[in-house]
Design a protein around this motif. Structure first.
Motif: not given
Ligand code: ZN
Length: 436
Positions: A71, A73, A226, A265, A316
């Motif tokens: 995960h 971005h 998410h 998460h 993340d």
């Molecule tokens: Zn995220």
């Protein structure tokens, strides 16, 4: 073509959460035969099998399977370090305005190139990447990802409300633009497509329905979003979806909870949701540095594993504090220590657990069963570590009482300045990426 790498080698071919002795360590050599692991053992054994292969390295480097970040971005690299905000404020004030800047395709190209170099520089060879909201920026990302040699699964991010206005798109547009990108890039080289609604807060039922329709039309595509990150987010979802008994149901209703689904998460999760995630064979990306930085909470790892939910690690970025999966391992360890002992408490972790979570568990969560450890025949994805001379890590390793203790020291102290090279499918990538 075969080459032999001499090194101190670590991998977890078995699951340390299920079996004792899952960590294998070898001071010896690894043979790479074309794109695969050919052999692993003492230098003498490996050379007996491959007598004509050139031998590289002096045996001092540390060799691990390439890290798998489940995960991260792409548009958020420059947001790393934005302090003082919890999730919804962090999104509104810092992150979504930065993501809106990717409407400028020249800027998107710069950000994509920087992001891919940062993954490699940190030893990450495979990643599930949250993309951009803008189709041109996502196309540019796929183009550079395919050229990078890294294994990247990613997709256009979808949402039609409660975002920055420039990032919103209606359900029909979400479907059409996702499909165009999927057809252009899915399974092109090492690139794969993941259907990517941002989260239920920013997605009307129409957008979630479009995501479900995409998955039904392209059943070998991946899915990411998410889930259950922060209390205020969960309350917002409850208000927006009054018919849903919990957050997971907002995805289940639209066919989005599958064995090709990965949820980031899942810090504040009910037992019932865990039971349903396990039954669906979905996986969860545990992102400890992000959860601590944004103040979302400590991850209930023991409850996930007790329910049989698959878990891997994610950085993340930019909620996370950097690209290093070694650091995420350390943060996962610390989070479990802080949860304390007793029922509902933390799960004590050791170096073998951290290595498994950062490598093989991620490969399995992404359906890439032929990578993540050094069993002969696996894809030869690896990271070579050498601590900077004279630094704290070098000093600690010089006094290390055991291979396992050395691995603990690497998770605690090794960061991008210790990464010398990464290989994907047997090919060294630093030169290709302009890193050496
Ligand atoms: Zn995220």
């Amino acid at each position: 073509m075969t080459i032999v790498l001499r090194a101190r080698i670590f991998h977890t071919p078995r699951d340390p959460f299920r079996e004792a002795g899952a960590l294998e360590t070898v001071e010896g050599a690894l043979a790479l035969t074309d794109d695969r692991v050919g052999a692993l053992g003492s230098l003498t054994e490996v050379q007996r099998q491959y007598p004509d292969a050139p031998v590289l390295g002096d045996g001092e480097d540390y060799l691990l399977p390439g890290f798998v970040d489940t995960h991260v971005h792409y548009p958020q690299m420059s947001v790393v370090g934005a302090m003082g905000l919890t999730l919804l404020d962090w999104l509104r004030e810092r992150t979504l305005p930065e993501e809106a800047r990717l409407a400028d395709t020249a800027y998107a190209r710069e950000v994509a190139a920087r992001f891919l170099r940062a993954l490699a520089r940190n030893g990450t060879t495979t990643a599930l990447v949250f993309g951009a909201h803008q189709p041109p920026a996502q196309g540019i990302f796929f183009e550079l990802a395919a050229a990078s040699g890294l294994r990247i699964t990613s997709g256009l991010v979808l949402g039609d409300r409660l975002l920055h206005p420039a990032l919103e798109a209606d359900p029909e547009t979400c479907y059409r633009e996702s499909e165009t990108l999927l057809r252009a890039w899915h399974k092109r080289g090492r690139v794969r497509y993941a259907v990517t609604p941002r989260f239920s807060v920013s997605c009307s039922e129409g957008v979630l329905e479009a995501a479900g329709a995409l998955l039904r039309s392209y059943p070998d595509a991946f899915f990411q979003t998410h889930l259950n990150e922060a209390p205020a987010e969960i309350s917002a979802v409850a208000e927006l979806f009054p018919w849903a008994r919990d957050y997971l149901e907002t995805y289940e209703r639209f066919g989005l909870v599958t064995e090709r689904s990965l949820f980031a998460h899942n810090v504040h999760v009910t037992g019932d949701e865990l039971t349903r995630l396990a039954a669906a064979r979905s996986a969860v990306a545990h992102c400890p540095s992000s959860n601590m930085f944004i103040g979302s909470g400590l991850f209930p790892l023991r409850r996930h594993l007790d329910h049989g939910v698959r878990v891997a690690l994610g950085s993340d970025v930019g909620g996370g504090t950097g690209f290093s999966l070694l650091k995420e391992g350390l943060m996962a360890y610390q989070g479990q220590m802080l949860l304390g002992s007793g029922p509902g408490g933390g799960l004590p972790l050791g170096p073998a657990h951290l290595l498994y979570l950062a490598t093989r568990a991620g490969a399995l969560a992404l359906g890439l069963d032929d990578l993540g450890d050094f069993t002969p025949g696996r894809q030869a994805d690896l990271v070579l570590l050498r601590p900077p001379e004279g630094g704290t890590l070098a000093e600690v390793l010089a006094q290390s009482p055991s291979a396992e203790a050395s691995l603990g020291a690497l998770f605690t102290l090794a960061r991008e300045d210790s990464v010398r090279e990464v290989f994907v499918a047997g090919e060294p990538l630093f030169t290709r990426l302009g890193l050496s």
